[in-house]
Design a protein around this motif. Structure first.
Motif, PDB file in Angstrom:
ATOM      1  N   LEU A 154      39.786  51.867  36.209  1.00  0.00           N
ATOM      2  CA  LEU A 154      39.765  51.021  37.403  1.00  0.00           C
ATOM      3  C   LEU A 154      40.747  51.564  38.435  1.00  0.00           C
ATOM      4  O   LEU A 154      41.767  52.162  38.088  1.00  0.00           O
ATOM      5  N   SER A 155      40.439  51.333  39.729  1.00  0.00           N
ATOM      6  CA  SER A 155      41.323  51.805  40.792  1.00  0.00           C
ATOM      7  C   SER A 155      42.572  50.944  40.867  1.00  0.00           C
ATOM      8  O   SER A 155      42.574  49.769  40.477  1.00  0.00           O
ATOM      9  N   VAL A 156      43.646  51.520  41.402  1.00  0.00           N
ATOM     10  CA  VAL A 156      44.893  50.784  41.544  1.00  0.00           C
ATOM     11  C   VAL A 156      44.721  49.618  42.525  1.00  0.00           C
ATOM     12  O   VAL A 156      45.376  48.572  42.389  1.00  0.00           O
ATOM     13  N   PHE A 157      43.803  49.777  43.513  1.00  0.00           N
ATOM     14  CA  PHE A 157      43.541  48.692  44.463  1.00  0.00           C
ATOM     15  C   PHE A 157      42.945  47.481  43.739  1.00  0.00           C
ATOM     16  O   PHE A 157      43.322  46.335  43.994  1.00  0.00           O
ATOM     17  N   GLN A 158      42.021  47.753  42.857  1.00  0.00           N
ATOM     18  CA  GLN A 158      41.370  46.693  42.095  1.00  0.00           C
ATOM     19  C   GLN A 158      42.374  45.986  41.183  1.00  0.00           C
ATOM     20  O   GLN A 158      42.389  44.754  41.088  1.00  0.00           O
ATOM     21  N   ILE A 159      43.199  46.769  40.516  1.00  0.00           N
ATOM     22  CA  ILE A 159      44.206  46.192  39.619  1.00  0.00           C
ATOM     23  C   ILE A 159      45.167  45.305  40.404  1.00  0.00           C
ATOM     24  O   ILE A 159      45.480  44.182  39.995  1.00  0.00           O
ATOM     25  N   LEU A 160      45.624  45.810  41.552  1.00  0.00           N
ATOM     26  CA  LEU A 160      46.589  45.060  42.353  1.00  0.00           C
ATOM     27  C   LEU A 160      45.971  43.796  42.932  1.00  0.00           C
ATOM     28  O   LEU A 160      46.624  42.738  42.988  1.00  0.00           O
ATOM     29  N   LEU A 161      44.699  43.865  43.362  1.00  0.00           N
ATOM     30  CA  LEU A 161      44.032  42.676  43.908  1.00  0.00           C
ATOM     31  C   LEU A 161      43.952  41.566  42.866  1.00  0.00           C
ATOM     32  O   LEU A 161      44.320  40.409  43.136  1.00  0.00           O
ATOM     33  N   VAL A 162      43.488  41.899  41.670  1.00  0.00           N
ATOM     34  CA  VAL A 162      43.345  40.883  40.626  1.00  0.00           C
ATOM     35  C   VAL A 162      44.717  40.356  40.222  1.00  0.00           C
ATOM     36  O   VAL A 162      44.898  39.150  39.996  1.00  0.00           O
ATOM     37  N   ALA A 206      55.895  40.010  57.764  1.00  0.00           N
ATOM     38  CA  ALA A 206      54.895  41.077  57.826  1.00  0.00           C
ATOM     39  C   ALA A 206      55.462  42.387  57.282  1.00  0.00           C
ATOM     40  O   ALA A 206      54.792  43.113  56.535  1.00  0.00           O
ATOM     41  N   ALA A 207      56.713  42.688  57.650  1.00  0.00           N
ATOM     42  CA  ALA A 207      57.350  43.917  57.148  1.00  0.00           C
ATOM     43  C   ALA A 207      57.523  43.860  55.641  1.00  0.00           C
ATOM     44  O   ALA A 207      57.300  44.857  54.943  1.00  0.00           O
ATOM     45  N   ARG A 208      57.895  42.683  55.132  1.00  0.00           N
ATOM     46  CA  ARG A 208      58.083  42.541  53.692  1.00  0.00           C
ATOM     47  C   ARG A 208      56.764  42.778  52.953  1.00  0.00           C
ATOM     48  O   ARG A 208      56.709  43.474  51.940  1.00  0.00           O
ATOM     49  N   VAL A 209      55.672  42.187  53.460  1.00  0.00           N
ATOM     50  CA  VAL A 209      54.360  42.353  52.836  1.00  0.00           C
ATOM     51  C   VAL A 209      53.934  43.813  52.872  1.00  0.00           C
ATOM     52  O   VAL A 209      53.438  44.363  51.875  1.00  0.00           O
ATOM     53  N   PHE A 210      54.154  44.482  54.019  1.00  0.00           N
ATOM     54  CA  PHE A 210      53.751  45.885  54.164  1.00  0.00           C
ATOM     55  C   PHE A 210      54.483  46.772  53.159  1.00  0.00           C
ATOM     56  O   PHE A 210      53.863  47.556  52.429  1.00  0.00           O
ATOM     57  N   SER A 241      62.488  29.468  53.314  1.00  0.00           N
ATOM     58  CA  SER A 241      62.664  28.985  51.951  1.00  0.00           C
ATOM     59  C   SER A 241      62.084  29.985  50.953  1.00  0.00           C
ATOM     60  O   SER A 241      61.197  30.781  51.303  1.00  0.00           O
ATOM     61  N   PRO A 242      62.543  29.973  49.697  1.00  0.00           N
ATOM     62  CA  PRO A 242      61.967  30.855  48.677  1.00  0.00           C
ATOM     63  C   PRO A 242      60.466  30.648  48.501  1.00  0.00           C
ATOM     64  O   PRO A 242      59.726  31.603  48.257  1.00  0.00           O
ATOM     65  N   THR A 243      60.000  29.389  48.641  1.00  0.00           N
ATOM     66  CA  THR A 243      58.570  29.111  48.506  1.00  0.00           C
ATOM     67  C   THR A 243      57.774  29.824  49.587  1.00  0.00           C
ATOM     68  O   THR A 243      56.704  30.385  49.329  1.00  0.00           O
ATOM     69  N   THR A 244      58.286  29.821  50.816  1.00  0.00           N
ATOM     70  CA  THR A 244      57.608  30.496  51.921  1.00  0.00           C
ATOM     71  C   THR A 244      57.538  32.002  51.672  1.00  0.00           C
ATOM     72  O   THR A 244      56.488  32.629  51.858  1.00  0.00           O
ATOM     73  N   ILE A 245      58.656  32.583  51.247  1.00  0.00           N
ATOM     74  CA  ILE A 245      58.689  34.025  50.969  1.00  0.00           C
ATOM     75  C   ILE A 245      57.693  34.370  49.862  1.00  0.00           C
ATOM     76  O   ILE A 245      56.948  35.349  49.960  1.00  0.00           O
ATOM     77  N   LEU A 246      57.664  33.554  48.819  1.00  0.00           N
ATOM     78  CA  LEU A 246      56.746  33.769  47.699  1.00  0.00           C
ATOM     79  C   LEU A 246      55.295  33.647  48.155  1.00  0.00           C
ATOM     80  O   LEU A 246      54.441  34.459  47.777  1.00  0.00           O
ATOM     81  N   THR A 247      55.000  32.655  48.985  1.00  0.00           N
ATOM     82  CA  THR A 247      53.629  32.414  49.420  1.00  0.00           C
ATOM     83  C   THR A 247      53.077  33.590  50.212  1.00  0.00           C
ATOM     84  O   THR A 247      51.965  34.070  49.944  1.00  0.00           O
ATOM     85  N   TYR A 248      53.830  34.066  51.181  1.00  0.00           N
ATOM     86  CA  TYR A 248      53.352  35.171  52.015  1.00  0.00           C
ATOM     87  C   TYR A 248      53.131  36.437  51.192  1.00  0.00           C
ATOM     88  O   TYR A 248      52.163  37.169  51.398  1.00  0.00           O
ATOM     89  N   GLN A 249      54.046  36.699  50.260  1.00  0.00           N
ATOM     90  CA  GLN A 249      53.890  37.910  49.433  1.00  0.00           C
ATOM     91  C   GLN A 249      52.679  37.805  48.523  1.00  0.00           C
ATOM     92  O   GLN A 249      51.883  38.734  48.422  1.00  0.00           O
ATOM     93  N   ALA A 250      52.532  36.658  47.852  1.00  0.00           N
ATOM     94  CA  ALA A 250      51.449  36.506  46.880  1.00  0.00           C
ATOM     95  C   ALA A 250      50.083  36.570  47.544  1.00  0.00           C
ATOM     96  O   ALA A 250      49.153  37.204  47.033  1.00  0.00           O
ATOM     97  N   VAL A 251      49.939  35.923  48.698  1.00  0.00           N
ATOM     98  CA  VAL A 251      48.632  35.803  49.344  1.00  0.00           C
ATOM     99  C   VAL A 251      48.305  37.033  50.190  1.00  0.00           C
ATOM    100  O   VAL A 251      47.204  37.596  50.096  1.00  0.00           O
ATOM    101  N   CYS A 252      49.274  37.473  51.009  1.00  0.00           N
ATOM    102  CA  CYS A 252      48.972  38.527  51.984  1.00  0.00           C
ATOM    103  C   CYS A 252      48.736  39.889  51.346  1.00  0.00           C
ATOM    104  O   CYS A 252      47.891  40.661  51.810  1.00  0.00           O
ATOM    105  N   VAL A 253      49.473  40.215  50.272  1.00  0.00           N
ATOM    106  CA  VAL A 253      49.228  41.492  49.588  1.00  0.00           C
ATOM    107  C   VAL A 253      47.807  41.502  49.013  1.00  0.00           C
ATOM    108  O   VAL A 253      47.099  42.509  49.091  1.00  0.00           O
ATOM    109  N   GLY A 254      47.389  40.362  48.458  1.00  0.00           N
ATOM    110  CA  GLY A 254      46.015  40.267  47.942  1.00  0.00           C
ATOM    111  C   GLY A 254      44.984  40.459  49.028  1.00  0.00           C
ATOM    112  O   GLY A 254      43.962  41.141  48.830  1.00  0.00           O
ATOM    113  N   ILE A 255      45.234  39.882  50.209  1.00  0.00           N
ATOM    114  CA  ILE A 255      44.298  40.033  51.338  1.00  0.00           C
ATOM    115  C   ILE A 255      44.203  41.497  51.761  1.00  0.00           C
ATOM    116  O   ILE A 255      43.107  42.030  52.006  1.00  0.00           O
ATOM    117  N   LEU A 256      45.353  42.177  51.833  1.00  0.00           N
ATOM    118  CA  LEU A 256      45.357  43.589  52.220  1.00  0.00           C
ATOM    119  C   LEU A 256      44.587  44.462  51.228  1.00  0.00           C
ATOM    120  O   LEU A 256      44.004  45.484  51.608  1.00  0.00           O
TER     121      LEU A 256
END
Length: 331
Positions: A65-73, A103-107, A207-222
């Motif tokens: 499997l590709s690394v993109f697929q692994i990271l998305l799941v 945005a920088a953190r997600v990137f 807040s930590p929840t906000t930081i966690l939310t953006y990382q968890a969701v936005c990386v998956g979207i990318l």
């Protein structure tokens, strides 16, 4: 009431449940009786083991499997796990005062995971793990430019020694050829170091929840587009391994957080390097990959220099390379 007018006897408790509750209570009492640093050490050893298991699963999946697929799941599974926290805190969990830093953190987190996971797939597990430890030195360098931190000759010496270990591992054959996958591991470690610096800024406003939310969701979207483009339908076994990657990643991060809540960073941060022991053992047992002498020497330099950097931070009253956000696996 029974036929003779007496009250019925109360139901007998389930013996196995009673014994299970007693054992659980006894174990909890024993753990609570331990010194805080011992509890923190146990948590960080568990985190190190879980992150190594995560790397092992990624390496097994990466052959098909590709690394993109692994990271998305992975991100989808982690997002599902933390969804109750995200939903419970809406709309606060989505409110950020620094969308630019989010945005920088997600990137950079995306870069860190793509490069780090590719290195895990392509390199021997011990090599990829050791090279990932170079994040400590990148944090030192970035702290100078972004946090205005003053670094003395001792930490510069440790940083240079660590990079000598990195250079040794980049050119294992001594023939002047740089292993491109090892270079990816270094790029991933540098990106993860930047993430640690960015998180230090974000915790001042969000807040930590906000930081966690953006990382968890936005990386998956990318990852959605590249994952669809490179998609290969997983087998039932691979679906199970993919789900396990997400669960183990979440459990490792939670263990890491609990470790630094319980114990002093100075006392427990060095135990994170037990990952190299786990990675070497699994590399031999599962993949038949024995660490070379070059790997052991380079890894030794990296770890000793990292430990010295952590020690100097304690002496100077700093808490960046040894902080919880600096210890996770490529975030």
């Amino acid at each position: 009431m029974t036929a003779d007018g007496s009250d019925p006897a109360p139901p007998r408790p389930n013996t196995s449940e009673v014994h299970g509750q007693r054992r659980s209570g006894t174990l909890r009492a024993l753990l609570n009786a331990l010194p805080p640093n011992t509890i923190g050490a146990l948590w960080i050893l568990q985190a190190a083991f879980l992150f190594t298991i995560m790397s092992t699963l990624i390496k097994l999946l990466g052959s098909d499997l590709s690394v993109f697929q692994i990271l998305l799941v992975r991100q989808c599974v982690m997002a599902l796990i933390v969804a109750p926290t995200i939903i419970r805190n809406l709309p606060h969990s989505l409110q950020t005062k620094r969308p630019d830093l989010q945005a920088a953190r997600v990137f950079f987190a995306t870069i860190a995971m793509l490069c780090g996971f590719t290195a895990v797939i392509e390199l021997p597990l011990a090599d990829a793990t050791a090279l990932g430890f170079s994040k400590t030195f990148f944090i030192t360098i970035f702290a100078i430019f972004f946090l205005g931190e003053t670094v003395g000759i001792h930490r510069w010496g440790a940083t240079i020694a660590g990079f000598l270990g990195v250079l040794l591992m980049l050119n294992p054959g001594g023939e002047g050829l740089v292993d491109p996958n090892a270079l990816l591991a270094i790029i991933g470690a540098a990106a993860a170091g930047l993430v640690s610096i960015i998180i230090r800024f974000l915790t001042r406003t969000d807040s930590p929840t906000t930081i966690l939310t953006y990382q968890a969701v936005c990386v998956g979207i990318l990852m959605t587009g590249p994952a669809i483009y490179t998609w290969s339908t997983p087998t039932l076994e691979e679906w199970g391994l993919l789900a396990a990657v997400g669960i183990v990643s979440w459990a490792g991060q939670m263990s890491n957080i609990r470790a630094f809540r319980a114990g002093e960073a100075t006392a427990i941060a060095s135990l994170d390097y037990s990952r190299l022991i786990y990675a070497s053992a699994i590399g031999i047992l599962v993949f038949g990959q024995w660490p070379s002498a070059t790997t052991l020497i380079g890894a030794g330099l990296i770890i000793l220099a990292s430990l010295y950097t952590i020690r100097r931070e304690a002496v100077r009253g700093r808490q960046l390379a040894r902080a919880a956000e600096g210890r996770g696996y490529n975030n």
